[in-house]
Write a protein that holds these residues in place. Structure first.
Motif, PDB file in Angstrom:
ATOM      1  N   HIS A  52       0.830  -1.198   0.000  1.00 54.24           N
ATOM      2  CA  HIS A  52       0.000   0.000   0.000  1.00 54.24           C
ATOM      3  C   HIS A  52       0.865   1.249   0.000  1.00 54.24           C
ATOM      4  N   TRP A  53       2.124   1.103  -0.351  1.00 54.02           N
ATOM      5  CA  TRP A  53       3.042   2.232  -0.325  1.00 54.02           C
ATOM      6  C   TRP A  53       3.303   2.762  -1.722  1.00 54.02           C
ATOM      7  N   GLN A  54       3.355   4.070  -1.834  1.00 55.75           N
ATOM      8  CA  GLN A  54       3.854   4.712  -3.052  1.00 55.75           C
ATOM      9  C   GLN A  54       5.335   4.993  -2.799  1.00 55.75           C
ATOM     10  N   ILE A  55       6.189   4.407  -3.616  1.00 55.60           N
ATOM     11  CA  ILE A  55       7.624   4.469  -3.356  1.00 55.60           C
ATOM     12  C   ILE A  55       8.330   5.190  -4.496  1.00 55.60           C
ATOM     13  N   GLU A  56       9.218   6.095  -4.106  1.00 60.17           N
ATOM     14  CA  GLU A  56      10.156   6.683  -5.060  1.00 60.17           C
ATOM     15  C   GLU A  56      11.552   6.554  -4.488  1.00 60.17           C
ATOM     16  N   ALA A  57      12.528   6.404  -5.358  1.00 61.87           N
ATOM     17  CA  ALA A  57      13.903   6.329  -4.853  1.00 61.87           C
ATOM     18  C   ALA A  57      14.843   6.885  -5.900  1.00 61.87           C
ATOM     19  N   LYS A  58      15.964   7.365  -5.412  1.00 57.36           N
ATOM     20  CA  LYS A  58      16.918   7.983  -6.314  1.00 57.36           C
ATOM     21  C   LYS A  58      18.331   7.709  -5.791  1.00 57.36           C
ATOM     22  N   ASN A  59      19.211   7.364  -6.690  1.00 61.13           N
ATOM     23  CA  ASN A  59      20.629   7.239  -6.340  1.00 61.13           C
ATOM     24  C   ASN A  59      21.265   8.593  -6.584  1.00 61.13           C
ATOM     25  N   LEU A  60      21.760   9.223  -5.515  1.00 61.28           N
ATOM     26  CA  LEU A  60      22.341  10.544  -5.672  1.00 61.28           C
ATOM     27  C   LEU A  60      23.721  10.485  -6.313  1.00 61.28           C
ATOM     28  N   GLY A  61      24.291   9.302  -6.369  1.00 62.35           N
ATOM     29  CA  GLY A  61      25.294   8.903  -7.324  1.00 62.35           C
ATOM     30  C   GLY A  61      26.590   9.692  -7.424  1.00 62.35           C
ATOM     31  N   PRO A  62      27.439   9.260  -8.381  1.00 68.30           N
ATOM     32  CA  PRO A  62      28.759   9.884  -8.515  1.00 68.30           C
ATOM     33  C   PRO A  62      28.682  11.316  -8.978  1.00 68.30           C
ATOM     34  N   ALA A  63      27.547  11.770  -9.481  1.00 68.51           N
ATOM     35  CA  ALA A  63      27.426  13.149  -9.943  1.00 68.51           C
ATOM     36  C   ALA A  63      27.696  14.135  -8.829  1.00 68.51           C
ATOM     37  N   ILE A  64      27.438  13.697  -7.563  1.00 67.20           N
ATOM     38  CA  ILE A  64      27.636  14.635  -6.471  1.00 67.20           C
ATOM     39  C   ILE A  64      28.993  14.478  -5.826  1.00 67.20           C
ATOM     40  N   MET A  65      29.800  13.548  -6.319  1.00 70.26           N
ATOM     41  CA  MET A  65      31.087  13.270  -5.652  1.00 70.26           C
ATOM     42  C   MET A  65      32.233  14.018  -6.281  1.00 70.26           C
TER      43      MET A  65
END
Lengths: 207, 253
Positions: free
Chosen positions: B240-253
């Motif tokens: 019953h969950w609406q899920i979003e996820a994001k990899n903040l990834g190497p772009a921020i490193m």
């Protein structure tokens, strides 16, 4: 244990070690030069990137030079070097992690760039499909290893990449042999559970 | 058959099975474990999984051995070694005898750091509460999150924002394994929770533990007891969950 073995070559290495401990940089260079490529290969197995592997291997040798007086021959010299390499690798991972993070609309990780940055590797004697699956899992396992905590990662890498014995690992890590075995078991179990999670996802995606 | 007795036997053998895969199992234990494997399909599966992991590690090792170092490797370290004298090493790889494990509360420096962090957060909170933008705005927390992560770069298991406010969960077992930061947002129709965490960490939603993982393509996977979710298919509903996820990834490193 240690680098003391029977034979002229070993005695030569022992002599170089003694000289290096007195501050003889040339002796240290002669001692580690034959191990440079091996260290690089071990670093490359960890990070999968040749440029990063060069940096980590070089940092390892510099740190080994600075710490040479602390090598007390309770384990093989190569194992001691590998322990330093693991330490440098962990620092490298933390450097990647420790940059400030914003929850703002940063771009998601570019999947194409990641794909292009990874080496293509064909399995030696597997069908094309098996080769792809094996290569895929090898890439995944690198991520799973990075996801382990330090104490579990250390024992896994020391055993698989350096073939360190349990007594060596116990001395290096400052714990009992029973603890080393326990950590190995728990580390492999964690890797297994991560693998199962990803396999389950792939199964659902494909059905 | 007593199931609990049977499972306990399996648990004892599974430790030996792990040691068999890495060639560290004593011969007598290996014989017992091998005999058990003949009769236990569950442990055979365990053995197979461990063997696959061992094979993957061997392939990684081979892959590393095929990589060729550049011509500049030698000078990278030799120049520095020849110019710098050996110095007393900084705190080394090995823990000193008698030193406590990674429990954060046994480190006075970290305890003082926590006190300072509490003061900083307390200083932020009045202004933060006064100027709190609309709920669900991820930009709202960027500055605080950035500063909090900067204070504890290896200790943060997760930053959680839900109906109870924002909470910082620190590790009490030593440094957090590194990965790209992973952002997860879950709504159940009544309220939403946001997490910033790292691959391999667990988050708890509605009493259920979910493991957050980064896959080989940089995607985000959530693994629960009876489901597995990935962001590869975009935001969607699981249970019953609406899920979003994001990899903040190497772009921020």
């Amino acid at each position: 244990m240690g680098i003391s073995d029977i034979g002229d070559e070993a005695q030569g290495l022992q002599g170089l070690l003694v000289q290096a401990r007195t501050g003889d940089a040339q002796a240290f260079c002669r001692l580690v030069e034959p191990l440079e490529t091996r260290l690089f290969h071990q670093a490359a197995a960890l990070c999968g990137n040749p440029a990063t592997a060069e940096d980590i291997a070089a940092e390892t040798l510099v740190e080994a030079w600075k710490s040479i007086a602390r090598y007390n021959e309770t384990c093989r010299f190569t194992t001691w070097l590998y322990a330093i390499l693991l330490h440098r690798y962990q620092k490298h991972l933390r450097r990647l992690q420790s940059r400030p993070v914003s929850l703002a609309s940063l771009p998601e990780a570019d999947a194409d760039l990641r794909q292009a940055a990874q080496d293509d590797l064909a399995a030696d004697d597997a069908s094309p499909l098996d080769a792809v699956l094996q290569t895929e899992f090898s890439r995944e396992i690198r991520g799973f290893i990075d996801a382990l905590d330090d104490k579990h990662r250390q024992v896994v890498l020391l055993r698989f990449f350096e073939e360190a014995s349990v007594p060596e690992m116990a001395l290096l890590l400052g714990c009992s042999e029973g603890t080393v075995k326990s950590r190995l078991h728990h580390a492999l179990d964690k890797l297994r559970r991560m693998k199962i999670s990803v396999n389950e996802f792939n199964r659902r995606r494909d059905t | 058959m007593n199931v609990i007795w049977f499972m306990n036997r399996c648990r004892r053998h599974q430790a030996n099975i792990a040691l068999m895969v890495v060639d560290l199992c004593p011969e007598s234990d290996r014989r017992w474990a091998s005999h058990h494997l003949q009769h236990c399909p569950r442990c055979r599966e365990y053995f197979r999984d461990f063997t696959q992991i061992g094979d993957a590690m061997a392939r990684l090792r081979k892959e590393g051995a095929r990589t060729v170092p550049g011509a500049g490797l030698r000078s990278k370290w030799m120049d520095q070694v020849l110019s710098d004298p050996p110095a007393p090493a900084a705190e080394g790889f090995r823990r000193r005898p008698g030193r406590a494990g990674g429990a954060w509360f046994r480190r006075p420096g970290l305890a003082w750091g926590l006190v300072m962090a509490a003061c900083v957060l307390a200083a932020f909170l009045p202004g933060y509460e006064h100027s709190r933008p609309a709920p669900g705005d991820p930009l709202a927390d960027a500055k605080m999150v950035r500063e909090t992560l900067g204070m504890f770069p290896h200790q943060i298991r997760a930053i959680v924002e839900d109906g109870h406010g924002m909470n910082l969960i620190l590790s009490d077992q030593g440094n957090i394994p590194a990965s790209a930061p992973l952002y997860v947002h879950i709504c159940d129709g009544k309220q939403c929770s946001s997490f910033l965490t790292f691959s391999g960490q667990e988050i708890t939603v509605d009493g259920q533990k979910l493991t957050v993982l980064e896959d080989a393509q940089g995607g985000v996977i959530l693994a629960g007891n009876d489901f597995v979710w990935s962001n590869a298919n975009g935001p969607r509903t699981e249970k019953h969950w609406q899920i979003e996820a994001k990899n903040l990834g190497p772009a921020i490193m």
